[in-house]
Scaffold this motif. Sequence first.
Motif, PDB file in Angstrom:
ATOM      1  N   PHE A 140     -11.097  -6.748   9.576  1.00 40.87           N
ATOM      2  CA  PHE A 140     -10.518  -4.764   9.140  1.00 40.87           C
ATOM      3  C   PHE A 140      -9.468  -4.406   8.687  1.00 40.87           C
ATOM      4  N   TYR A 141      -8.944  -5.497   7.843  1.00 44.71           N
ATOM      5  CA  TYR A 141      -7.724  -5.770   6.690  1.00 44.71           C
ATOM      6  C   TYR A 141      -9.111  -5.183   6.423  1.00 44.71           C
ATOM      7  N   SER A 155     -11.231  -2.110   4.972  1.00 45.16           N
ATOM      8  CA  SER A 155     -10.645  -0.589   4.953  1.00 45.16           C
ATOM      9  C   SER A 155     -10.363  -0.683   3.406  1.00 45.16           C
ATOM     10  N   SER A 156      -9.451  -2.167   3.055  1.00 43.06           N
ATOM     11  CA  SER A 156      -9.374  -2.190   1.431  1.00 43.06           C
ATOM     12  C   SER A 156     -10.425  -2.395   0.669  1.00 43.06           C
ATOM     13  N   MET A 185      -9.071   7.528   4.453  1.00 36.81           N
ATOM     14  CA  MET A 185      -9.036   5.948   4.522  1.00 36.81           C
ATOM     15  C   MET A 185      -7.455   5.536   4.098  1.00 36.81           C
ATOM     16  N   VAL A 194      -6.428   4.346   7.012  1.00 37.17           N
ATOM     17  CA  VAL A 194      -6.125   3.682   8.080  1.00 37.17           C
ATOM     18  C   VAL A 194      -6.051   1.890   7.336  1.00 37.17           C
ATOM     19  N   LEU A 195      -6.119   2.676   6.152  1.00 36.17           N
ATOM     20  CA  LEU A 195      -5.936   0.296   5.431  1.00 36.17           C
ATOM     21  C   LEU A 195      -4.391   0.851   6.190  1.00 36.17           C
ATOM     22  N   SER A 227      -3.997  -0.811   9.036  1.00 34.78           N
ATOM     23  CA  SER A 227      -5.125  -1.374   9.339  1.00 34.78           C
ATOM     24  C   SER A 227      -4.063  -3.314   8.965  1.00 34.78           C
TER      25      SER A 227
END
Length: 335
Positions: free
Chosen positions: A23-24, A27-28, A240, A243-244, A247
């Motif tokens: 997930f990380y 997102s990254s 984002m 989100v980042l 994450s």
Amino acid sequence: MSAEVCKETTEHPRLLKLSSALFYAGSSFLITMVNKTVLTSFKFPSYLFLGIGQMITTIVVLYLAKKNNTVKFPDFDRSVVLKIFPLPLLYVGNHVTGLASTKKLSLPMFTVLRKFTILMTMILEAYLLRKTFPRRIIFSVVTIVFGAMVAASSDLAFDMEAYTFILLNDAFTAATGVYTKKKLGDQGLGKYGVLFYNSLLIVIPTLLASAFTGDLHKALSFENWSNVIFIFCFLLSCFMGFVLMYSIVLCSYYNSALTTTVVGAIKNVAVAYIGIFVGGDYLFSWTNFLGLSICMSGGLVYSYLTFNSSQTPGNNAEGTQEQKILITEDPSRKV
């Protein structure tokens, strides 16, 4: 290292550890591409203003979620500042230098130089969390850093200012990751509390700094605010950003800070390979390409050792196979 942090790292199921890492990474990857579009393709003049937008988005989303009882974290009081310090300072430094280096460097070179975060994270984990590392983990980290040095040695677009920003970003990222892990383990703020109060405590000072330096005026005077595609990309970057940050905290919660950093490094190499063909700001050389490949090899070895082993990097279960990175500490000092 506190017992809480150590226990937290070892008890989570492998599926949660792996899924949070993926997930990380995803997102990254996405935010790097979106930020590159906003800052380079559209030539948006203010990476600081973009960072402020990401902080505000984080505050609004988590505040509304708390009001709706979707998430829970402690209410604000004066003790929160002491509990979370120095994360807000590290966070804003990480945010600003990261966006600045994204704007000033080509995608491949940005991702290459980010590898030095891994070595910095390992040293900080040894110092702050009292961790030791298996020798094979150390060798894989050294391989990643060596590959970065090989790739950077052929940089045909060397920019001292850009390199300064990226190395500062490496240091801030390493410190943020390690302190996030520490705060998650012993301060009772929780994942969402760390995220919310990080952004809340620094958004106003950052906004004032932006106004004082004239950065805010440049951002508001930007000519493409009437461009629908730009607005969409800007808002997507803000979302984002939240989100980042989530994450990163999630991955740090289920894994070690070092594993979170290496996952980011592997993602960065993937971005670098894509940047060779997309973006138009990469100057190809075989030396650089070789360095990227060495980085990827070291990252994949680290991932295999981490996610296919019952032991977590940083735990003392390797016996004679462990290479200790330990810093002597005064017994009276509490970490």
